[in-house]
Scaffold this motif. Structure first.
Motif, PDB file in Angstrom:
ATOM      1  N   UNK A   1       0.840  -1.199   0.000  1.00 28.53           N
ATOM      2  CA  UNK A   1       0.000   0.000   0.000  1.00 28.53           C
ATOM      3  C   UNK A   1       0.879   1.254   0.000  1.00 28.53           C
ATOM      4  N   UNK A   2       0.262   2.368  -0.320  1.00 20.85           N
ATOM      5  CA  UNK A   2       0.992   3.637  -0.371  1.00 20.85           C
ATOM      6  C   UNK A   2       1.302   4.107   1.058  1.00 20.85           C
ATOM      7  N   UNK A   3       2.505   4.578   1.264  1.00 25.75           N
ATOM      8  CA  UNK A   3       2.918   5.073   2.580  1.00 25.75           C
ATOM      9  C   UNK A   3       2.444   6.526   2.716  1.00 25.75           C
ATOM     10  N   UNK A   4       1.185   6.682   3.126  1.00 23.91           N
ATOM     11  CA  UNK A   4       0.615   8.029   3.235  1.00 23.91           C
ATOM     12  C   UNK A   4       1.267   8.843   4.340  1.00 23.91           C
ATOM     13  N   UNK A   5       1.717   8.184   5.389  1.00 20.00           N
ATOM     14  CA  UNK A   5       2.384   8.904   6.474  1.00 20.00           C
ATOM     15  C   UNK A   5       3.641   9.602   5.963  1.00 20.00           C
ATOM     16  N   UNK A   6       4.420   8.904   5.123  1.00 21.03           N
ATOM     17  CA  UNK A   6       5.629   9.499   4.554  1.00 21.03           C
ATOM     18  C   UNK A   6       5.282  10.619   3.581  1.00 21.03           C
ATOM     19  N   UNK A   7       4.203  10.448   2.805  1.00 21.39           N
ATOM     20  CA  UNK A   7       3.790  11.487   1.859  1.00 21.39           C
ATOM     21  C   UNK A   7       3.328  12.744   2.589  1.00 21.39           C
ATOM     22  N   UNK A   8       2.574  12.559   3.673  1.00 22.35           N
ATOM     23  CA  UNK A   8       2.114  13.708   4.464  1.00 22.35           C
ATOM     24  C   UNK A   8       3.299  14.428   5.102  1.00 22.35           C
ATOM     25  N   UNK A   9       4.257  13.647   5.603  1.00 25.30           N
ATOM     26  CA  UNK A   9       5.454  14.251   6.192  1.00 25.30           C
ATOM     27  C   UNK A   9       6.233  15.046   5.145  1.00 25.30           C
ATOM     28  N   UNK A  10       6.344  14.505   3.939  1.00 25.65           N
ATOM     29  CA  UNK A  10       7.031  15.224   2.858  1.00 25.65           C
ATOM     30  C   UNK A  10       6.306  16.531   2.527  1.00 25.65           C
ATOM     31  N   UNK A  11       4.974  16.482   2.519  1.00 22.43           N
ATOM     32  CA  UNK A  11       4.189  17.689   2.244  1.00 22.43           C
ATOM     33  C   UNK A  11       4.379  18.733   3.337  1.00 22.43           C
ATOM     34  N   UNK A  12       4.400  18.293   4.594  1.00 24.46           N
ATOM     35  CA  UNK A  12       4.640  19.217   5.715  1.00 24.46           C
ATOM     36  C   UNK A  12       6.017  19.862   5.591  1.00 24.46           C
ATOM     37  N   UNK A  13       7.011  19.035   5.312  1.00 23.05           N
ATOM     38  CA  UNK A  13       8.381  19.532   5.185  1.00 23.05           C
ATOM     39  C   UNK A  13       8.498  20.511   4.034  1.00 23.05           C
ATOM     40  N   UNK A  14       7.894  20.174   2.899  1.00 21.89           N
ATOM     41  CA  UNK A  14       7.978  21.037   1.721  1.00 21.89           C
ATOM     42  C   UNK A  14       7.251  22.360   1.945  1.00 21.89           C
ATOM     43  N   UNK A  15       6.108  22.314   2.625  1.00 21.35           N
ATOM     44  CA  UNK A  15       5.353  23.545   2.897  1.00 21.35           C
ATOM     45  C   UNK A  15       6.140  24.474   3.816  1.00 21.35           C
ATOM     46  N   UNK A  16       6.694  23.927   4.889  1.00 20.74           N
ATOM     47  CA  UNK A  16       7.472  24.744   5.824  1.00 20.74           C
ATOM     48  C   UNK A  16       8.733  25.293   5.155  1.00 20.74           C
ATOM     49  N   UNK A  17       9.410  24.465   4.374  1.00 22.66           N
ATOM     50  CA  UNK A  17      10.629  24.903   3.681  1.00 22.66           C
ATOM     51  C   UNK A  17      10.319  26.026   2.703  1.00 22.66           C
ATOM     52  N   UNK A  18       9.238  25.884   1.942  1.00 19.60           N
ATOM     53  CA  UNK A  18       8.857  26.902   0.958  1.00 19.60           C
ATOM     54  C   UNK A  18       8.523  28.223   1.637  1.00 19.60           C
ATOM     55  N   UNK A  82      16.546  17.996  23.199  1.00 18.92           N
ATOM     56  CA  UNK A  82      16.476  17.027  22.105  1.00 18.92           C
ATOM     57  C   UNK A  82      17.565  17.356  21.087  1.00 18.92           C
ATOM     58  N   UNK A  83      17.935  16.361  20.288  1.00 18.27           N
ATOM     59  CA  UNK A  83      18.984  16.583  19.286  1.00 18.27           C
ATOM     60  C   UNK A  83      18.406  17.266  18.056  1.00 18.27           C
ATOM     61  N   UNK A  84      19.246  18.039  17.389  1.00 19.11           N
ATOM     62  CA  UNK A  84      18.831  18.706  16.158  1.00 19.11           C
ATOM     63  C   UNK A  84      18.903  17.736  14.988  1.00 19.11           C
ATOM     64  N   UNK A  85      19.978  16.938  14.963  1.00 28.94           N
ATOM     65  CA  UNK A  85      20.075  15.895  13.949  1.00 28.94           C
ATOM     66  C   UNK A  85      19.058  14.792  14.242  1.00 28.94           C
ATOM     67  N   UNK A  86      18.595  14.132  13.181  1.00 30.72           N
ATOM     68  CA  UNK A  86      17.613  13.051  13.286  1.00 30.72           C
ATOM     69  C   UNK A  86      16.321  13.516  13.949  1.00 30.72           C
ATOM     70  N   UNK A  87      15.911  14.727  13.586  1.00 31.87           N
ATOM     71  CA  UNK A  87      14.633  15.269  14.041  1.00 31.87           C
ATOM     72  C   UNK A  87      14.012  16.050  12.891  1.00 31.87           C
ATOM     73  N   UNK A  88      12.718  16.341  13.011  1.00 32.71           N
ATOM     74  CA  UNK A  88      12.048  17.101  11.947  1.00 32.71           C
ATOM     75  C   UNK A  88      12.635  18.500  11.824  1.00 32.71           C
ATOM     76  N   UNK A  89      12.998  19.106  12.936  1.00 33.74           N
ATOM     77  CA  UNK A  89      13.593  20.445  12.898  1.00 33.74           C
ATOM     78  C   UNK A  89      14.919  20.429  12.149  1.00 33.74           C
ATOM     79  N   UNK A  90      15.764  19.437  12.439  1.00 30.03           N
ATOM     80  CA  UNK A  90      17.021  19.312  11.718  1.00 30.03           C
ATOM     81  C   UNK A  90      16.797  19.066  10.240  1.00 30.03           C
ATOM     82  N   UNK A  91      15.776  18.272   9.946  1.00 26.18           N
ATOM     83  CA  UNK A  91      15.418  18.002   8.554  1.00 26.18           C
ATOM     84  C   UNK A  91      14.982  19.288   7.860  1.00 26.18           C
ATOM     85  N   UNK A  92      14.262  20.135   8.572  1.00 26.84           N
ATOM     86  CA  UNK A  92      13.804  21.404   8.017  1.00 26.84           C
ATOM     87  C   UNK A  92      14.983  22.337   7.743  1.00 26.84           C
TER      88      UNK A  92
END
Length: 224
Positions: A1-18, A82-92
């Protein structure tokens, strides 16, 4: 099945980055386009570095900069616990730096195409640099701003090397769509990889169509 959780996370990351990059890239691109200083080309080269650097190289430096052994990573850990690496904030943070040229380059071209006499007229009328940028130049460069937003969003969604280096592969936290496809291939789950890849393929086609449409609208019309 499609990994919707990963797709939603990518959308969140892309929206915040943009959103972050549009705030940063608009004044930066305008300064690069209008500055007459010789060392401006050095700044432009630094901004464009992610275009030519291998993602693993950039990811390594970002991982070293966000790890707990670095001053930035140590300060973040002591402040937040919390660590900056291996977190959503670090990813952003990594995504903002990696996608920076994709936001700056279209805006730079758009601001460079603004009639210089309009900028001079605004200065004569007493408009400051920021007023000229926001009230005169940016409305004229709106097609470039839209292109920058579309390309930044799309590039962030498709990130892999930097994302994997800095964020790792934590479900719901740093596991993006591109990493999910990689995992599915590694697990020999071709069906899941194909479905997620198909979603990304369709998204990429829509993004490219929108980008070319914006570029066509920005071109001057030539009468036959």
């Amino acid at each position: 099945m499609i990994d919707w959780e990963a797709l939603v996370l990518s959308a969140r990351l892309a929206t915040a980055t943009t959103a972050i990059l549009l705030v940063v890239a608009v004044p930066l691109a305008a300064w690069l386009a209008w500055s007459r200083r010789r060392w401006t080309v050095v700044v432009e080269a630094v901004v464009a570095l992610p275009l030519v650097l291998p993602p693993t190289v950039l990811g390594y430096y970002l991982l070293a900069a966000t790890g707990t052994r670095s001053p930035v990573g140590r300060w973040w850990y002591e402040t937040t616990g919390s660590t900056l690496a291996f977190s959503f904030t670090g990813l952003l943070v990594a995504s903002v730096l990696y996608s920076l040229p994709f936001a700056v380059q279209p805006l730079l071209a758009a601001f460079a195409g603004v009639d210089r006499t309009l900028l001079d007229a605004a200065a004569v009328l007493g408009r400051g640099w920021w007023q000229t940028l926001l009230r005169v130049a940016l409305p004229l460069a709106r097609a470039g701003a839209a292109t920058a937003a579309v390309l930044t969003f799309a590039h962030t969604v498709g990130e892999f090397g930097v994302v994997l280096m800095v964020g790792g592969n934590i479900p719901g936290e740093t596991r993006t769509a591109s990493v999910a496809v990689y995992d599915a291939v590694q697990a020999l789950d071709d069906a899941a990889a194909a479905r997620t890849s198909l979603v990304l393929l369709g998204f990429s086609l829509v993004v490219l169509t929108a980008t070319y449409a914006l570029q066509r609208r920005a071109r001057p019309r030539v009468l036959p």
